[in-house]
Design an enzyme around this catalytic site. Sequence first.
Site, PDB file in Angstrom:
ATOM      1  N   TYR A  32       0.834  -1.201   0.000  1.00 36.65           N
ATOM      2  CA  TYR A  32       0.000   0.000   0.000  1.00 36.65           C
ATOM      3  C   TYR A  32       0.871   1.255   0.000  1.00 36.65           C
ATOM      4  O   TYR A  32       0.615   2.199  -0.761  1.00 36.65           O
ATOM      5  CB  TYR A  32      -0.911  -0.037   1.234  1.00 36.65           C
ATOM      6  CG  TYR A  32      -1.723   1.208   1.469  1.00 36.65           C
ATOM      7  CD1 TYR A  32      -2.750   1.574   0.605  1.00 36.65           C
ATOM      8  CD2 TYR A  32      -1.474   2.021   2.577  1.00 36.65           C
ATOM      9  CE1 TYR A  32      -3.509   2.723   0.829  1.00 36.65           C
ATOM     10  CE2 TYR A  32      -2.227   3.161   2.805  1.00 36.65           C
ATOM     11  CZ  TYR A  32      -3.234   3.510   1.934  1.00 36.65           C
ATOM     12  OH  TYR A  32      -3.972   4.648   2.155  1.00 36.65           O
ATOM     13  N   GLU A  54     -11.287   6.383   5.692  1.00 37.28           N
ATOM     14  CA  GLU A  54     -10.620   7.123   6.764  1.00 37.28           C
ATOM     15  C   GLU A  54     -11.583   7.341   7.929  1.00 37.28           C
ATOM     16  O   GLU A  54     -11.178   7.294   9.101  1.00 37.28           O
ATOM     17  CB  GLU A  54     -10.099   8.469   6.253  1.00 37.28           C
ATOM     18  CG  GLU A  54      -8.943   8.380   5.259  1.00 37.28           C
ATOM     19  CD  GLU A  54      -7.636   7.875   5.858  1.00 37.28           C
ATOM     20  OE1 GLU A  54      -7.556   7.737   7.096  1.00 37.28           O
ATOM     21  OE2 GLU A  54      -6.699   7.617   5.092  1.00 37.28           O
ATOM     22  N   TRP A  62      -4.949   1.322  10.706  1.00 38.25           N
ATOM     23  CA  TRP A  62      -5.210   1.329   9.276  1.00 38.25           C
ATOM     24  C   TRP A  62      -5.136  -0.069   8.677  1.00 38.25           C
ATOM     25  O   TRP A  62      -5.865  -0.395   7.745  1.00 38.25           O
ATOM     26  CB  TRP A  62      -4.242   2.258   8.559  1.00 38.25           C
ATOM     27  CG  TRP A  62      -4.473   2.267   7.079  1.00 38.25           C
ATOM     28  CD1 TRP A  62      -3.667   1.765   6.107  1.00 38.25           C
ATOM     29  CD2 TRP A  62      -5.636   2.775   6.393  1.00 38.25           C
ATOM     30  NE1 TRP A  62      -4.240   1.919   4.873  1.00 38.25           N
ATOM     31  CE2 TRP A  62      -5.446   2.531   5.020  1.00 38.25           C
ATOM     32  CE3 TRP A  62      -6.812   3.402   6.823  1.00 38.25           C
ATOM     33  CZ2 TRP A  62      -6.394   2.905   4.066  1.00 38.25           C
ATOM     34  CZ3 TRP A  62      -7.748   3.775   5.870  1.00 38.25           C
ATOM     35  CH2 TRP A  62      -7.538   3.524   4.506  1.00 38.25           C
TER      36      TRP A  62
END
Length: 204
Positions: A32, A54, A62
């Site tokens: 990522y 988010e 995350w």
Amino acid sequence: MPARAEAAGPVTCDDGLVRTPWAASDALLREYYDTEWGMPVRDERGLFERLALESFQSGLSWITILRKRDAFRAAFSNFVPEAVAEFDDDDVTRLLADPGIIRNRAKILATIKNASATIALRLEGGLVDFIWSYQPKKTPIPMTVAEVPTTSDESIALSKALREKGFTFVGPTTMYALMEATGMVDTHLVGSHRRGSSGVWPRD
């Protein structure tokens, strides 16, 4: 924004590339970081997806969101705003029963509401132009993780402006994470092989 590591500098990984510490240990985070994080997102669907994810990430790591991203896309009609805006009580029930996503009612309802707000914003130029209008005039130049901000004047202003347009779960910290993820600021540590890769900001 991925969970922040301890106050440390860039890390040289086993492939010889230098990365920010949070991207050094997990293969999915590394991919990522190397291919997506910090790259400009200038299409409505893509930016709405980032905004939604988010928001779901708030209070979580995350990597949890990243591992569930495909399930999120399937559950939320690939984050097409028109489709999500039409979600009803049956869809909310379906989502709350879906183990592949974060089953948080407030965040689910916020995503549906934010889809409607995204559509309404088209009358004023659209989500992309609106959010990118808060791009700062300069970006941080962090040497260590401790030097990476978690909010900025711009993220505070963007949060307030989005709330005024009917968006929710768009606090200043979440908006700063969005700015980082979409290239509006470059918080790759100095020395990282990805610093300056967005084309928005110079390497140093």
